[in-house]
Write a protein that holds these residues in place. Sequence first.
Motif, PDB file in Angstrom:
ATOM      1  N   PRO A 291       0.794  -1.228   0.000  1.00 17.09           N
ATOM      2  CA  PRO A 291       0.000   0.000   0.000  1.00 17.09           C
ATOM      3  C   PRO A 291       0.828   1.280   0.000  1.00 17.09           C
ATOM      4  O   PRO A 291       0.440   2.256  -0.620  1.00 17.09           O
ATOM      5  CB  PRO A 291      -0.819  -0.127   1.292  1.00 17.09           C
ATOM      6  N   THR A 292       1.977   1.308   0.692  1.00 16.13           N
ATOM      7  CA  THR A 292       2.739   2.563   0.764  1.00 16.13           C
ATOM      8  C   THR A 292       4.125   2.440   0.163  1.00 16.13           C
ATOM      9  O   THR A 292       4.961   3.316   0.377  1.00 16.13           O
ATOM     10  CB  THR A 292       2.860   3.046   2.220  1.00 16.13           C
TER      11      THR A 292
ATOM     12  N   ALA B 222       1.627   7.021  -0.175  1.00 14.72           N
ATOM     13  CA  ALA B 222       0.558   7.048   0.826  1.00 14.72           C
ATOM     14  C   ALA B 222      -0.800   6.710   0.239  1.00 14.72           C
ATOM     15  O   ALA B 222      -1.641   6.121   0.920  1.00 14.72           O
ATOM     16  CB  ALA B 222       0.509   8.420   1.495  1.00 14.72           C
ATOM     17  N   ASP B 223      -1.054   7.066  -1.022  1.00 11.06           N
ATOM     18  CA  ASP B 223      -2.370   6.789  -1.598  1.00 11.06           C
ATOM     19  C   ASP B 223      -2.403   5.501  -2.411  1.00 11.06           C
ATOM     20  O   ASP B 223      -3.437   5.136  -2.969  1.00 11.06           O
ATOM     21  CB  ASP B 223      -2.859   7.966  -2.450  1.00 11.06           C
ATOM     22  N   GLY B 224      -1.280   4.800  -2.500  1.00  9.92           N
ATOM     23  CA  GLY B 224      -1.276   3.464  -3.082  1.00  9.92           C
ATOM     24  C   GLY B 224      -1.398   3.388  -4.584  1.00  9.92           C
ATOM     25  O   GLY B 224      -1.748   2.334  -5.127  1.00  9.92           O
TER      26      GLY B 224
ATOM     27  N   ASP C 256       0.351  12.586  -2.392  1.00 10.67           N
ATOM     28  CA  ASP C 256       0.767  11.872  -1.187  1.00 10.67           C
ATOM     29  C   ASP C 256       1.182  12.857  -0.100  1.00 10.67           C
ATOM     30  O   ASP C 256       0.831  12.689   1.078  1.00 10.67           O
ATOM     31  CB  ASP C 256       1.934  10.931  -1.516  1.00 10.67           C
ATOM     32  N   ALA C 257       1.926  13.894  -0.496  1.00 11.71           N
ATOM     33  CA  ALA C 257       2.351  14.890   0.493  1.00 11.71           C
ATOM     34  C   ALA C 257       1.145  15.606   1.096  1.00 11.71           C
ATOM     35  O   ALA C 257       1.082  15.832   2.319  1.00 11.71           O
ATOM     36  CB  ALA C 257       3.302  15.893  -0.152  1.00 11.71           C
ATOM     37  N   ASN C 258       0.180  15.958   0.255  1.00  5.85           N
ATOM     38  CA  ASN C 258      -1.017  16.629   0.759  1.00  5.85           C
ATOM     39  C   ASN C 258      -1.815  15.717   1.688  1.00  5.85           C
ATOM     40  O   ASN C 258      -2.408  16.179   2.676  1.00  5.85           O
ATOM     41  CB  ASN C 258      -1.889  17.084  -0.407  1.00  5.85           C
ATOM     42  N   TYR C 259      -1.836  14.437   1.384  1.00  2.31           N
ATOM     43  CA  TYR C 259      -2.550  13.479   2.232  1.00  2.31           C
ATOM     44  C   TYR C 259      -1.903  13.404   3.617  1.00  2.31           C
ATOM     45  O   TYR C 259      -2.591  13.403   4.650  1.00  2.31           O
ATOM     46  CB  TYR C 259      -2.561  12.110   1.555  1.00  2.31           C
ATOM     47  N   VAL C 260      -0.577  13.380   3.646  1.00  2.00           N
ATOM     48  CA  VAL C 260       0.106  13.352   4.936  1.00  2.00           C
ATOM     49  C   VAL C 260      -0.183  14.637   5.720  1.00  2.00           C
ATOM     50  O   VAL C 260      -0.483  14.598   6.927  1.00  2.00           O
ATOM     51  CB  VAL C 260       1.626  13.168   4.747  1.00  2.00           C
ATOM     52  N   MET C 261      -0.120  15.785   5.042  1.00  4.83           N
ATOM     53  CA  MET C 261      -0.358  17.057   5.730  1.00  4.83           C
ATOM     54  C   MET C 261      -1.784  17.130   6.277  1.00  4.83           C
ATOM     55  O   MET C 261      -2.011  17.610   7.398  1.00  4.83           O
ATOM     56  CB  MET C 261      -0.104  18.225   4.769  1.00  4.83           C
ATOM     57  N   SER C 262      -2.753  16.638   5.503  1.00  7.89           N
ATOM     58  CA  SER C 262      -4.154  16.741   5.932  1.00  7.89           C
ATOM     59  C   SER C 262      -4.487  15.798   7.075  1.00  7.89           C
ATOM     60  O   SER C 262      -5.503  15.989   7.761  1.00  7.89           O
ATOM     61  CB  SER C 262      -5.083  16.455   4.753  1.00  7.89           C
TER      62      SER C 262
ATOM     63  N   ILE D  83       9.686  11.323   4.431  1.00 11.07           N
ATOM     64  CA  ILE D  83       9.823  10.145   3.564  1.00 11.07           C
ATOM     65  C   ILE D  83       9.158  10.399   2.226  1.00 11.07           C
ATOM     66  O   ILE D  83       9.711  10.096   1.158  1.00 11.07           O
ATOM     67  CB  ILE D  83       9.226   8.909   4.259  1.00 11.07           C
ATOM     68  N   VAL D  84       7.946  10.963   2.269  1.00 13.76           N
ATOM     69  CA  VAL D  84       7.224  11.243   1.025  1.00 13.76           C
ATOM     70  C   VAL D  84       7.975  12.265   0.188  1.00 13.76           C
ATOM     71  O   VAL D  84       8.173  12.088  -1.024  1.00 13.76           O
ATOM     72  CB  VAL D  84       5.796  11.723   1.343  1.00 13.76           C
ATOM     73  N   GLN D  85       8.420  13.342   0.799  1.00 18.26           N
ATOM     74  CA  GLN D  85       9.092  14.396   0.035  1.00 18.26           C
ATOM     75  C   GLN D  85      10.385  13.906  -0.600  1.00 18.26           C
ATOM     76  O   GLN D  85      10.758  14.349  -1.690  1.00 18.26           O
ATOM     77  CB  GLN D  85       9.365  15.587   0.954  1.00 18.26           C
TER      78      GLN D  85
END
Length: 744
Positions: free
Chosen positions: A597-598, A625-627, A635-641, A671-673
């Motif tokens: 998934p990640t 993060a969004d698979g 993915d970065a926006n998902y982590v921030m939200s 990690i995402v960035q």
Amino acid sequence: MISSSQGRVRWNSVVVASAAAMVLATFSARAQVAPPQDATHSKPAAEAVLSEPIGFDRAHLATGLDEDRDQRETAFGGGDIPMEQQLGPGNWFVVEVTNTTGQAAADLHITFTGSGGILFVPPGFVMAPGCPNPVVPSNGQLTNTVIIDWNAACVPPGGRVIFLVNTLFGPLGFAGGFWTDINGANIGNIGAGFITVRAVPLGGGPLIPPTKPWIAIKRQIAYIGIPVYGPWAKPPGQCWQRWCCFDTNQLCCFDRWLFCRFPDRFSRFFELIGPGLGNCFVIRGWRLFFKNTEGPVWFLQITTIPPPPWEPQQPPGGPPPQKPLFAAQHPETVQRQLEIWDSDDQGASSNGSADVSSCFFDINAALTIPTTNPLLPPIIGFPNIAMAMAPRYNEARQAMIPIEIVALHLQSTNPLPIWDNLVINIQAMKNDLGQMAAGLGTGLPVDPTPYFDFANRANSMGSAMAGATGSLRYQTVREYLASIAEGMNTSGMAILTGLPTPVEQDKYLWGQVGRFHPMSHFVGAAAGPHMRVKLDLMLNSWGPQTGVVEVIARDADSPRSHALLHATQPINEYGDVILDGFDLEGTKTIAAWSKGPTNLATTVVAPYMDGGTFVPESIQQNGDADGNNCVDMNDANYVMSTMGQGGEFAPMVPSSDVNRDGVVSFADLAIVQSAIGKCGDPEPWACLADFNNDDQVDGNDLGTLLGEWGPCPGCQADLNEDGVVDGDDLGSLLGVWGPCPDFV
């Protein structure tokens, strides 16, 4: 260990939330004797499936290999060879037939075409679970009809019988047949849709060649399902726990049959395969055996934090690993089982048997805490958890009896030091489990002796088997038994403290549910032919010990062939994934694809070696993060939200917690960035749509697909292997339009 020399070795995976380390023991027993629910009807849709091969590729609900992939003519795993290739003397065929009469049957009568009146069925090669060895009065007669007589009405309605038949002629075809009761009265005919006859490459005439007279027939069983997870709950001062469920029709049982022959009892017991040793053939590939239609099946998962030196940053009782609250997107392999029948007289008779694999798979199943009540809350309090575990340890003790019987027989018939060691250690470990069950039944174990003794016995047994066999495979078994011993010692040391606080209780439970329970599966898997892959998952949690990882493996020299294995395999806390050697043997180099998934999907290439360990040169890139197999600003926006979500009392942690430490934090964002702009490998079956092998999917391939439109089992354009070339396959082809990617 095998180290890759490839310039771009790639393997990536992530722990997927496991539905359960194993399946309900009583549910397992149901697979051995219970008929399909609709087997007495006149050809229901579900039963129609049973008469056709079920693939474990991309059809999901599966793990292993398809019937067409069983056709590899190797000394190990040759399977259902087309009958037209089997003409000539000494042909062997495997026959599978289902009792659809609605009554228990005592005799089976089948008439064949193509036999020339010469048929021979070794009684010991008639597999009918629950039945005694039959007599075959048709042997030695000039007849086209096989008669199998059990002298007992032991084949239940819906029950299956599998047997091997030899003829000097062939190919064999089904002409007709019927079942009779204990009095010989005809109770119903065999429908054409409920019998299959396939050639198998055993060779050797009416009897197995005397050079390898020690025979074993093995039935591999895999429980596959799509689980639904309840929320993690953490009573104050207690471990994390949750129930997970397989709803009605969401847990299926698949089985596959193997025929093996060995030069001696030693190589048969340890399943030693290779030149001068044993060889095995797939006589019937993976197929749906039955589906659970009786209602939900629930399992309790208890999760603990490993004690030092394996403890991560969070304290004991800290947050659970990231687990979705909703249903899993992919099927998971819940449990493996192995049933064995041995013959010492070239098939004249056979007896139920056991080996290291079957024993530890059964122990793994026995240790599950099950229920059929979906409304039950978590078990509150250490004493209640201990009392729930007690009957499971009695079941685990019972699971060791079959291998004890086999070891005693081997000790008396073939004196060797290894049998003495196994008998002593198996009997002691069995007694230890009984003492553990008694202590758990009081709600507070007070005697550490059986735990320390079990640890010593496991280490002794592992060393003895590794030394006696000299095989890489049993070196791995020794490692895993040592891991179990470590867990047992940890539990024993915790008992010595009196288990006064949740910290000591957590350490005790970790030794059992975090080590003994999951590692028993890995002992069973490693004792059979296998290849081990070690993965670095870039995770900060202890989640791997209860996880699974999706793997697709294929022949690296034929990257457009069907997958040899598509499985959701358990992964342990060391990052080990065991790939079943029965699927891979005969292939020089394996290309394996993995996507979690990640993580970004990657492919790794490694030479196949039974018992070998392959360590990829690089870690797996995390951050998806969004698979969707790419890391980008979404993915970065998902982590921030979701920043800050998780923690000790959170019912779930989102997939934006990519490092799996239980909380979405700036560490996940980093990690995402660091991976933005990267994408993983495409799914390895993408270029199966390149039907003319010109390295691109274009109009020529589209024309081929349209030319095979409609019902077309086995056709190359049937990309999802559902027996029909239709819009789903067209969509798959259009989805990979253009140049083929480089998989290897």
